[in-house]
Design a protein around this motif. Structure first.
Motif, PDB file in Angstrom:
ATOM      1  N   ARG A 105     -41.719  45.820  83.000  1.00 26.65           N
ATOM      2  CA  ARG A 105     -41.293  46.808  83.197  1.00 26.65           C
ATOM      3  C   ARG A 105     -41.781  47.384  81.332  1.00 26.65           C
ATOM      4  NH1 ARG A 105     -37.020  49.320  86.871  1.00 26.65           N
ATOM      5  NH2 ARG A 105     -38.011  50.726  85.101  1.00 26.65           N
ATOM      6  N   ALA A 106     -41.825  48.656  81.094  1.00 26.36           N
ATOM      7  CA  ALA A 106     -42.316  49.105  80.499  1.00 26.36           C
ATOM      8  C   ALA A 106     -41.653  48.488  78.821  1.00 26.36           C
ATOM      9  CB  ALA A 106     -43.308  50.192  80.580  1.00 26.36           C
ATOM     10  N   ALA A 107     -40.508  48.605  79.301  1.00 26.70           N
ATOM     11  CA  ALA A 107     -39.228  48.287  77.575  1.00 26.70           C
ATOM     12  C   ALA A 107     -39.697  47.258  77.561  1.00 26.70           C
ATOM     13  CB  ALA A 107     -38.020  48.651  78.001  1.00 26.70           C
ATOM     14  N   TYR A 108     -39.756  46.194  78.219  1.00 24.63           N
ATOM     15  CA  TYR A 108     -40.189  44.708  77.779  1.00 24.63           C
ATOM     16  C   TYR A 108     -40.864  44.331  76.910  1.00 24.63           C
ATOM     17  CZ  TYR A 108     -40.331  39.888  77.956  1.00 24.63           C
ATOM     18  OH  TYR A 108     -40.471  38.384  78.257  1.00 24.63           O
ATOM     19  N   GLY A 109     -42.805  44.807  77.062  1.00 21.59           N
ATOM     20  CA  GLY A 109     -43.378  45.423  76.016  1.00 21.59           C
ATOM     21  C   GLY A 109     -44.186  46.240  74.963  1.00 21.59           C
ATOM     22  N   VAL A 110     -43.080  47.496  75.313  1.00 19.77           N
ATOM     23  CA  VAL A 110     -42.936  47.932  74.201  1.00 19.77           C
ATOM     24  C   VAL A 110     -41.839  47.145  73.102  1.00 19.77           C
ATOM     25  CG1 VAL A 110     -41.672  49.971  73.215  1.00 19.77           C
ATOM     26  CG2 VAL A 110     -43.022  50.418  75.453  1.00 19.77           C
ATOM     27  N   ALA A 111     -40.587  47.013  73.282  1.00 20.69           N
ATOM     28  CA  ALA A 111     -40.216  46.504  72.704  1.00 20.69           C
ATOM     29  C   ALA A 111     -40.847  44.395  72.004  1.00 20.69           C
ATOM     30  CB  ALA A 111     -38.484  44.944  73.771  1.00 20.69           C
ATOM     31  N   ARG A 112     -41.614  44.328  72.629  1.00 14.98           N
ATOM     32  CA  ARG A 112     -42.655  43.091  71.834  1.00 14.98           C
ATOM     33  C   ARG A 112     -43.524  43.696  70.979  1.00 14.98           C
ATOM     34  NH1 ARG A 112     -40.959  38.326  71.291  1.00 14.98           N
ATOM     35  NH2 ARG A 112     -41.463  37.265  73.455  1.00 14.98           N
ATOM     36  N   LEU A 113     -43.961  44.681  71.143  1.00 13.93           N
ATOM     37  CA  LEU A 113     -45.408  45.344  70.078  1.00 13.93           C
ATOM     38  C   LEU A 113     -44.279  45.809  69.081  1.00 13.93           C
ATOM     39  CD1 LEU A 113     -47.773  47.846  70.530  1.00 13.93           C
ATOM     40  CD2 LEU A 113     -45.769  48.820  69.636  1.00 13.93           C
ATOM     41  N   LEU A 114     -43.019  45.957  69.529  1.00 13.22           N
ATOM     42  CA  LEU A 114     -41.985  46.852  67.876  1.00 13.22           C
ATOM     43  C   LEU A 114     -41.769  45.155  67.304  1.00 13.22           C
ATOM     44  CD1 LEU A 114     -39.467  49.040  69.556  1.00 13.22           C
ATOM     45  CD2 LEU A 114     -40.916  50.198  67.920  1.00 13.22           C
ATOM     46  N   GLN A 115     -41.462  44.239  68.103  1.00 14.59           N
ATOM     47  CA  GLN A 115     -40.461  43.092  66.909  1.00 14.59           C
ATOM     48  C   GLN A 115     -42.392  42.608  65.961  1.00 14.59           C
ATOM     49  OE1 GLN A 115     -39.382  40.445  70.286  1.00 14.59           O
ATOM     50  NE2 GLN A 115     -37.657  40.069  68.879  1.00 14.59           N
ATOM     51  N   ARG A 116     -43.198  43.248  67.128  1.00 11.74           N
ATOM     52  CA  ARG A 116     -44.632  42.612  66.332  1.00 11.74           C
ATOM     53  C   ARG A 116     -45.162  42.778  65.574  1.00 11.74           C
ATOM     54  NH1 ARG A 116     -47.494  41.101  72.109  1.00 11.74           N
ATOM     55  NH2 ARG A 116     -47.290  39.435  71.749  1.00 11.74           N
ATOM     56  N   GLN A 117     -44.281  44.225  64.470  1.00 12.44           N
ATOM     57  CA  GLN A 117     -44.056  45.534  63.888  1.00 12.44           C
ATOM     58  C   GLN A 117     -43.335  45.115  62.663  1.00 12.44           C
ATOM     59  OE1 GLN A 117     -47.611  46.635  64.127  1.00 12.44           O
ATOM     60  NE2 GLN A 117     -47.902  46.455  65.054  1.00 12.44           N
ATOM     61  N   GLY A 118     -42.630  44.032  63.206  1.00 13.57           N
ATOM     62  CA  GLY A 118     -40.768  43.986  62.370  1.00 13.57           C
ATOM     63  C   GLY A 118     -39.490  44.589  62.132  1.00 13.57           C
TER      64      GLY A 118
ATOM     65  N   GLY B 182     -26.209  42.864  79.774  1.00 16.47           N
ATOM     66  CA  GLY B 182     -25.985  43.216  77.925  1.00 16.47           C
ATOM     67  C   GLY B 182     -26.814  41.688  78.403  1.00 16.47           C
ATOM     68  N   GLN B 183     -28.166  41.835  79.110  1.00 18.33           N
ATOM     69  CA  GLN B 183     -28.807  39.682  78.598  1.00 18.33           C
ATOM     70  C   GLN B 183     -29.305  39.983  77.208  1.00 18.33           C
ATOM     71  OE1 GLN B 183     -31.800  40.044  81.704  1.00 18.33           O
ATOM     72  NE2 GLN B 183     -30.735  40.945  82.174  1.00 18.33           N
ATOM     73  N   SER B 184     -29.876  38.691  76.571  1.00 20.12           N
ATOM     74  CA  SER B 184     -30.689  39.112  75.603  1.00 20.12           C
ATOM     75  C   SER B 184     -31.770  39.168  75.888  1.00 20.12           C
ATOM     76  CB  SER B 184     -30.372  37.988  74.675  1.00 20.12           C
ATOM     77  OG  SER B 184     -29.139  37.838  74.116  1.00 20.12           O
ATOM     78  N   VAL B 185     -32.765  39.975  75.011  1.00 18.16           N
ATOM     79  CA  VAL B 185     -34.526  40.027  75.298  1.00 18.16           C
ATOM     80  C   VAL B 185     -34.974  39.347  74.302  1.00 18.16           C
ATOM     81  CG1 VAL B 185     -36.028  40.938  76.718  1.00 18.16           C
ATOM     82  CG2 VAL B 185     -33.814  41.563  77.230  1.00 18.16           C
ATOM     83  N   HIS B 186     -35.904  38.617  74.380  1.00 14.65           N
ATOM     84  CA  HIS B 186     -36.429  38.467  72.990  1.00 14.65           C
ATOM     85  C   HIS B 186     -36.299  37.690  71.903  1.00 14.65           C
ATOM     86  CE1 HIS B 186     -40.420  40.344  75.036  1.00 14.65           C
ATOM     87  NE2 HIS B 186     -40.213  41.934  74.722  1.00 14.65           N
ATOM     88  N   GLY B 187     -35.118  36.834  72.175  1.00 11.94           N
ATOM     89  CA  GLY B 187     -34.560  36.690  71.170  1.00 11.94           C
ATOM     90  C   GLY B 187     -33.345  37.432  70.908  1.00 11.94           C
TER      91      GLY B 187
END
Length: 141
Positions: free
Chosen positions: A33-46, A56-61
């Motif tokens: 899903r697109a949300a998964y990749g976008v959230a990862r990009l946002l994390q990488r941008q701080g 309610g699941q945890s994602v990307h830690g």
């Protein structure tokens, strides 16, 4: 409103640069899903991402929550990955929790919600994706 008013460059820059905590509505552990990749990009941008999904699941830690109202700390941006017919309710919830901005992803359009969010004094970007806008307008990190 015209598509141009859905997210001018100045508003997009402000939302990308001047925010820290992004609640990503519709984010799950489904890597297709697109949300998964976008959230990862946002994390990488701080950015701190907050998964919001009925599970309610945890994602990307990051701890997930079933709804925006369940998040026990301030949220700067509510990033919306739901169908357009559901997005207006999410936008209203974003206003209710005191978010600074609402971001509707590509293909998510609700002009009535756009007007309500802006009337409440929040920034709003609609039918855009941070993964596309970041390389174009985002702060250098």
């Amino acid at each position: 409103m015209s598509e141009q008013s859905w997210g001018d460059d100045a508003t997009i820059r402000t939302v990308l640069a001047d925010t820290e905590t992004w609640a990503v509505v519709g984010l799950s552990n489904n890597s297709a899903r697109a949300a998964y990749g976008v959230a990862r990009l946002l994390q990488r941008q701080g950015k701190r991402i907050v998964p919001v999904h009925p599970s309610g699941q945890s994602v990307h830690g990051e701890q997930g929550y079933a709804s925006l109202a369940d998040i026990p700390f301030p949220v700067d941006v509510v990033d919306v990955f739901v169908r357009s017919e559901l997005a207006g309710d999410v936008a209203d919830q974003a206003v209710a929790i005191g978010a600074k901005a609402v971001w509707f992803q590509l293909g998510v359009v609700d002009e009535d919600a756009l007007a309500r969010v802006r009337d409440a004094g929040l920034d709003m970007v609609m039918d855009r994706c941070p993964a596309i806008e970041w390389p174009r307008l985002g702060p250098a990190v």
